[in-house]
Design a protein around this motif. Structure first.
Motif, PDB file in Angstrom:
ATOM      1  N   ARG A   1     -28.666 -21.695  17.923  1.00 26.22           N
ATOM      2  CA  ARG A   1     -29.390 -20.487  18.353  1.00 26.22           C
ATOM      3  C   ARG A   1     -28.486 -19.263  18.464  1.00 26.22           C
ATOM      4  O   ARG A   1     -28.952 -18.139  18.562  1.00 26.22           O
ATOM      5  N   ASN A   2     -27.170 -19.458  18.451  1.00 27.75           N
ATOM      6  CA  ASN A   2     -26.227 -18.350  18.531  1.00 27.75           C
ATOM      7  C   ASN A   2     -26.008 -17.649  17.190  1.00 27.75           C
ATOM      8  O   ASN A   2     -25.305 -16.651  17.123  1.00 27.75           O
ATOM      9  N   PHE A   3     -26.590 -18.183  16.128  1.00 16.82           N
ATOM     10  CA  PHE A   3     -26.370 -17.647  14.794  1.00 16.82           C
ATOM     11  C   PHE A   3     -27.670 -17.096  14.224  1.00 16.82           C
ATOM     12  O   PHE A   3     -28.711 -17.738  14.301  1.00 16.82           O
ATOM     13  N   GLN A   4     -27.589 -15.910  13.643  1.00 18.35           N
ATOM     14  CA  GLN A   4     -28.743 -15.266  13.029  1.00 18.35           C
ATOM     15  C   GLN A   4     -28.369 -14.817  11.629  1.00 18.35           C
ATOM     16  O   GLN A   4     -27.223 -14.424  11.374  1.00 18.35           O
ATOM     17  N   ARG A   5     -29.339 -14.856  10.739  1.00 16.95           N
ATOM     18  CA  ARG A   5     -29.130 -14.353   9.386  1.00 16.95           C
ATOM     19  C   ARG A   5     -28.716 -12.886   9.461  1.00 16.95           C
ATOM     20  O   ARG A   5     -29.293 -12.106  10.203  1.00 16.95           O
TER      21      ARG A   5
ATOM     22  N   SER B   1     -32.782 -24.619  10.501  1.00 15.00           N
ATOM     23  CA  SER B   1     -33.105 -25.124  11.833  1.00 15.00           C
ATOM     24  C   SER B   1     -33.157 -26.647  11.858  1.00 15.00           C
ATOM     25  O   SER B   1     -33.321 -27.237  12.918  1.00 15.00           O
TER      26      SER B   1
ATOM     27  N   GLU C   1     -27.944 -17.647   5.666  1.00 13.29           N
ATOM     28  CA  GLU C   1     -29.033 -18.580   5.923  1.00 13.29           C
ATOM     29  C   GLU C   1     -28.682 -19.423   7.137  1.00 13.29           C
ATOM     30  O   GLU C   1     -27.540 -19.820   7.317  1.00 13.29           O
ATOM     31  N   VAL C   2     -29.682 -19.692   7.969  1.00 13.75           N
ATOM     32  CA  VAL C   2     -29.515 -20.595   9.099  1.00 13.75           C
ATOM     33  C   VAL C   2     -30.642 -21.609   9.011  1.00 13.75           C
ATOM     34  O   VAL C   2     -31.815 -21.254   9.060  1.00 13.75           O
TER      35      VAL C   2
ATOM     36  N   ASP D   1     -25.780 -11.826  10.565  1.00 11.90           N
ATOM     37  CA  ASP D   1     -24.654 -11.676  11.486  1.00 11.90           C
ATOM     38  C   ASP D   1     -23.329 -11.759  10.730  1.00 11.90           C
ATOM     39  O   ASP D   1     -23.208 -12.445   9.725  1.00 11.90           O
TER      40      ASP D   1
END
Length: 177
Positions: free
Chosen positions: A147-151, A175, A172-173, A153
Motif C-alpha cells: 500500500r506504500n507504493f503507487q503508480r 495487488s 505498475e503495482v 511514484d
C-alpha cells in the motif's frame, strides 16, 4: 504455443505480435456464446412482435391487462438475457487478449525460450527483449508494504553487482500476492 513470430536477434516494435498461445477452447466458447446471442436475438424479435400484437388486442379489449403485462415481462426477461450473454462475450474477448503476446517496447529479442507446439506455463520466460530506452525492474514487496507504493511514484533502485543507484518511476503495482 500456436505461433512464434520472432527469433533471437530480431528487432521488434512496441505492440508487435511476438507469440500466439493456443486459445481453441476460448474460441469454441466464443462461438457457443455467439450462437446463443443469435438465438436470443430471434427470441427478442418474436417477443417484441408479440408485445405489439397484445397491445393491439388490449386496445380492442380482446385480452386482459394481465396478459399484456405478462408478455411485457417476458420481453424484459429476454432483454436481460441478451445483456448477460453480451457481457459473457465481452469477458471472452477480454481473455483472448492474453493469448497474443505483444512487445511491451521497441527492442531486440535477446533470448527465445519457446517454439511452436511447446507448452507455455505461468511464470515461464518465453522471450527476452532488450530495449535502449531503459530497464524494467520487477520487485517483490510484502503485502503489508504494497500500500506504500503507487503508480507514478519515484523510487531508487540499487544494483548491488554494479554498486550503483538509479532513479526509477513505478509503472505498475500488482495487488496480487
Amino acid at each position: 504455443v500456436e505461433d512464434v513470430f520472432v527469433k533471437t536477434g530480431d528487432r521488434v516494435k512496441k505492440g508487435e505480435s511476438l507469440v500466439n498461445l493456443n486459445n481453441a477452447d476460448l474460441q469454441a466458447k466464443k462461438a457457443q456464446i455467439k450462437a446463443q446471442l443469435s438465438q436470443i436475438d430471434a427470441q427478442l424479435q418474436n417477443t417484441q412482435r408479440d408485445v405489439e400484437r397484445y397491445e393491439n388486442l388490449r386496445s380492442k379489449q380482446s385480452i386482459s391487462e394481465k396478459e399484456l403485462e405478462n408478455i411485457k415481462l417476458q420481453l424484459a426477461t429476454v432483454k436481460a438475457q441478451k445483456q448477460a450473454v453480451k457481457q459473457q462475450l465481452k469477458e471472452i474477448d477480454s481473455e483472448l487478449k492474453y493469448y497474443r503476446i505483444k512487445a511491451p517496447f521497441d527492442g531486440i529479442i535477446t533470448s527465445k525460450n519457446i517454439n511452436k507446439g511447446d507448452l507455455a506455463s505461468p511464470q515461464q520466460i518465453l522471450l527476452q527483449i532488450e530495449g535502449k530506452e531503459g530497464y524494467e525492474v520487477k520487485v517483490s514487496v510484502s503485502e503489508r508494504d504494497i500500500r506504500n507504493f503507487q503508480r507514478g511514484d519515484s523510487a531508487q533502485v540499487f544494483i548491488e553487482n554494479l554498486n550503483i543507484s538509479l532513479d526509477a518511476i513505478i509503472s505498475e503495482v500488482s495487488s496480487s500476492s
